[in-house]
Design a protein around this motif. Structure first.
Motif, PDB file in Angstrom:
ATOM      1  N   ASP A 208      -8.017   4.509  -4.664  1.00  0.00           N
ATOM      2  CA  ASP A 208      -9.190   4.980  -3.931  1.00  0.00           C
ATOM      3  C   ASP A 208      -9.892   6.126  -4.654  1.00  0.00           C
ATOM      4  O   ASP A 208     -10.582   6.930  -4.026  1.00  0.00           O
ATOM      5  CB  ASP A 208      -8.792   5.407  -2.515  1.00  0.00           C
ATOM      6  CG  ASP A 208      -7.765   6.537  -2.496  1.00  0.00           C
ATOM      7  OD1 ASP A 208      -7.115   6.772  -3.537  1.00  0.00           O
ATOM      8  OD2 ASP A 208      -7.609   7.177  -1.435  1.00  0.00           O
TER       9      ASP A 208
ATOM     10  N   TYR B 271      -3.040   4.901  -2.094  1.00  0.00           N
ATOM     11  CA  TYR B 271      -3.868   5.766  -1.258  1.00  0.00           C
ATOM     12  C   TYR B 271      -3.614   7.211  -1.656  1.00  0.00           C
ATOM     13  O   TYR B 271      -2.505   7.729  -1.490  1.00  0.00           O
ATOM     14  CB  TYR B 271      -3.564   5.567   0.224  1.00  0.00           C
ATOM     15  CG  TYR B 271      -4.231   6.611   1.090  1.00  0.00           C
ATOM     16  CD1 TYR B 271      -5.617   6.600   1.255  1.00  0.00           C
ATOM     17  CD2 TYR B 271      -3.500   7.621   1.693  1.00  0.00           C
ATOM     18  CE1 TYR B 271      -6.251   7.582   2.003  1.00  0.00           C
ATOM     19  CE2 TYR B 271      -4.120   8.609   2.451  1.00  0.00           C
ATOM     20  CZ  TYR B 271      -5.496   8.575   2.603  1.00  0.00           C
ATOM     21  OH  TYR B 271      -6.127   9.552   3.335  1.00  0.00           O
TER      22      TYR B 271
ATOM     23  N   ILE C  47       0.852  -1.184   0.000  1.00  0.00           N
ATOM     24  CA  ILE C  47       0.000   0.000   0.000  1.00  0.00           C
ATOM     25  C   ILE C  47       0.895   1.243   0.000  1.00  0.00           C
ATOM     26  O   ILE C  47       1.680   1.463   0.937  1.00  0.00           O
ATOM     27  CB  ILE C  47      -0.943   0.017   1.223  1.00  0.00           C
ATOM     28  CG1 ILE C  47      -1.897  -1.185   1.158  1.00  0.00           C
ATOM     29  CG2 ILE C  47      -1.760   1.306   1.234  1.00  0.00           C
ATOM     30  CD1 ILE C  47      -1.383  -2.450   1.775  1.00  0.00           C
TER      31      ILE C  47
ATOM     32  N   ASP D  57       1.562   5.407  -0.268  1.00  0.00           N
ATOM     33  CA  ASP D  57       0.953   6.683   0.103  1.00  0.00           C
ATOM     34  C   ASP D  57       1.283   7.741  -0.948  1.00  0.00           C
ATOM     35  O   ASP D  57       2.425   8.157  -1.105  1.00  0.00           O
ATOM     36  CB  ASP D  57       1.485   7.116   1.465  1.00  0.00           C
ATOM     37  CG  ASP D  57       0.761   8.337   2.010  1.00  0.00           C
ATOM     38  OD1 ASP D  57      -0.154   8.841   1.327  1.00  0.00           O
ATOM     39  OD2 ASP D  57       1.105   8.775   3.117  1.00  0.00           O
TER      40      ASP D  57
ATOM     41  N   LEU E 110      -8.549  -6.969   2.919  1.00  0.00           N
ATOM     42  CA  LEU E 110      -7.133  -7.127   3.202  1.00  0.00           C
ATOM     43  C   LEU E 110      -6.944  -8.040   4.413  1.00  0.00           C
ATOM     44  O   LEU E 110      -7.736  -8.003   5.358  1.00  0.00           O
ATOM     45  CB  LEU E 110      -6.478  -5.784   3.520  1.00  0.00           C
ATOM     46  CG  LEU E 110      -6.019  -4.873   2.384  1.00  0.00           C
ATOM     47  CD1 LEU E 110      -5.425  -3.597   2.978  1.00  0.00           C
ATOM     48  CD2 LEU E 110      -5.015  -5.569   1.485  1.00  0.00           C
TER      49      LEU E 110
ATOM     50  N   VAL F 153      -1.144   2.277   4.868  1.00  0.00           N
ATOM     51  CA  VAL F 153      -0.062   2.767   4.007  1.00  0.00           C
ATOM     52  C   VAL F 153       1.285   2.317   4.564  1.00  0.00           C
ATOM     53  O   VAL F 153       1.511   2.280   5.775  1.00  0.00           O
ATOM     54  CB  VAL F 153      -0.109   4.298   3.841  1.00  0.00           C
ATOM     55  CG1 VAL F 153      -1.360   4.729   3.113  1.00  0.00           C
ATOM     56  CG2 VAL F 153       0.007   5.006   5.194  1.00  0.00           C
TER      57      VAL F 153
ATOM     58  N   LEU G 130      -8.266   2.474   3.441  1.00  0.00           N
ATOM     59  CA  LEU G 130      -6.947   2.176   2.890  1.00  0.00           C
ATOM     60  C   LEU G 130      -5.859   2.990   3.589  1.00  0.00           C
ATOM     61  O   LEU G 130      -4.702   2.547   3.710  1.00  0.00           O
ATOM     62  CB  LEU G 130      -6.949   2.463   1.387  1.00  0.00           C
ATOM     63  CG  LEU G 130      -5.732   2.040   0.583  1.00  0.00           C
ATOM     64  CD1 LEU G 130      -5.538   0.536   0.622  1.00  0.00           C
ATOM     65  CD2 LEU G 130      -5.854   2.523  -0.862  1.00  0.00           C
TER      66      LEU G 130
ATOM     67  N   LEU H 232      -1.612  -0.941  -4.206  1.00  0.00           N
ATOM     68  CA  LEU H 232      -2.800  -0.180  -3.830  1.00  0.00           C
ATOM     69  C   LEU H 232      -2.361   1.245  -3.520  1.00  0.00           C
ATOM     70  O   LEU H 232      -1.495   1.464  -2.666  1.00  0.00           O
ATOM     71  CB  LEU H 232      -3.480  -0.806  -2.606  1.00  0.00           C
ATOM     72  CG  LEU H 232      -3.882  -2.284  -2.739  1.00  0.00           C
ATOM     73  CD1 LEU H 232      -4.562  -2.759  -1.455  1.00  0.00           C
ATOM     74  CD2 LEU H 232      -4.790  -2.506  -3.940  1.00  0.00           C
TER      75      LEU H 232
END
Length: 241
Positions: A175, A136, A103, A105, A237, A212, A208, A134
């Motif tokens: 997102d 964020y 994840i 950021d 998750l 991060v 989410l 993913l």
């Protein structure tokens, strides 16, 4: 909930790497949006509608009729979304949306700005081949009804899509409403990713943010609508033990 150990086989150029990810006793974290009638939707797309079809009293059971777009809430895109001869969502391998996820950021960028390869480069050491990324961005934190964010959400530039392809990422989640800038002309980002069979998950929820910087395990499964361009999906998750 107990989840069996997942065995990951990773194709990495000309060598096979076999690893294990332990999920037994892992916590489950919800990344999906709740689908409700007044939820924010991509401008111009239909809002969800739920109507009773059978009702207890008149009938023996409750059954509802659903009306909603194929890209409502948290959803996945199929190649058919941007290619007239592309495969439908039912033809995408489930493993595309299942696996280790990192994840990242990107919320330091102002919402509505494009994410570039330079933004992703700082995470190069965190991303492995066949990972799920993913992103964020903070976009979903600000989505409220008719808020301007519905047309001014964060998205990917073409250079970021090429970065994802070059790093052999198997799936990208974000997102935002879309990985593509609102009002796009060509759909370059979608086409770049879908042409390489890279999964696209859009509309992840604001939770989410809590993950991060972490490496976790994602399961995101669309419904098997035959030949459709996309489908709402349930994204969850797991902590990796």
């Amino acid at each position: 909930m107990q989840v069996a150990t997942y065995i990951r086989k990773l194709d990495n150029m000309d060598e096979k790497i076999r690893g294990e990810v332990r999920l037994e006793g892992s916590q489950i974290h919800e990344l999906s949006q709740r689908i409700i009638g007044d939820m924010p939707v991509y401008p111009g797309e239909p809002r969800p509608e739920f109507e009773p079809y059978f009702t207890i009293g008149k009938d023996k059971v409750n059954v509802s009729q659903l009306i909603l777009g194929s890209h409502t809430g948290t959803h996945v895109d199929a190649p058919k979304h941007f290619f007239s001869d592309g495969e439908g969502v039912d033809k995408i391998a489930s493993e595309t949306f299942i696996g280790e996820a990192v994840i990242l950021d990107i919320s330091y960028k102002e919402i509505g700005h494009g994410i570039t390869d330079a933004d992703l480069n700082s995470y190069s050491k965190s991303v492995k081949a066949r990972d799920i990324i993913l992103l964020y961005t903070g976009t979903n934190d600000r989505l409220q009804g008719q808020d301007n964010t519905r047309k001014n959400f964060s998205y990917l530039e073409a250079s970021a899509a090429s970065w994802i392809v070059n790093h052999k990422v198997k799936c990208l989640g974000i997102d935002s409403f879309s990985v593509e800038k609102y009002g796009f002309a060509e759909g370059t980002v979608h086409k770049t990713l879908l042409a390489k069979d890279i999964g696209i998950i859009e509309g992840l929820n604001r939770e989410l943010k809590a993950f991060v910087g972490k490496r976790m395990f994602l399961v995101c499964l669309p419904l098997l609508f035959k030949g459709l361009d996309g489908s709402p999906a349930r994204a969850i998750l797991f902590d990796i033990i």
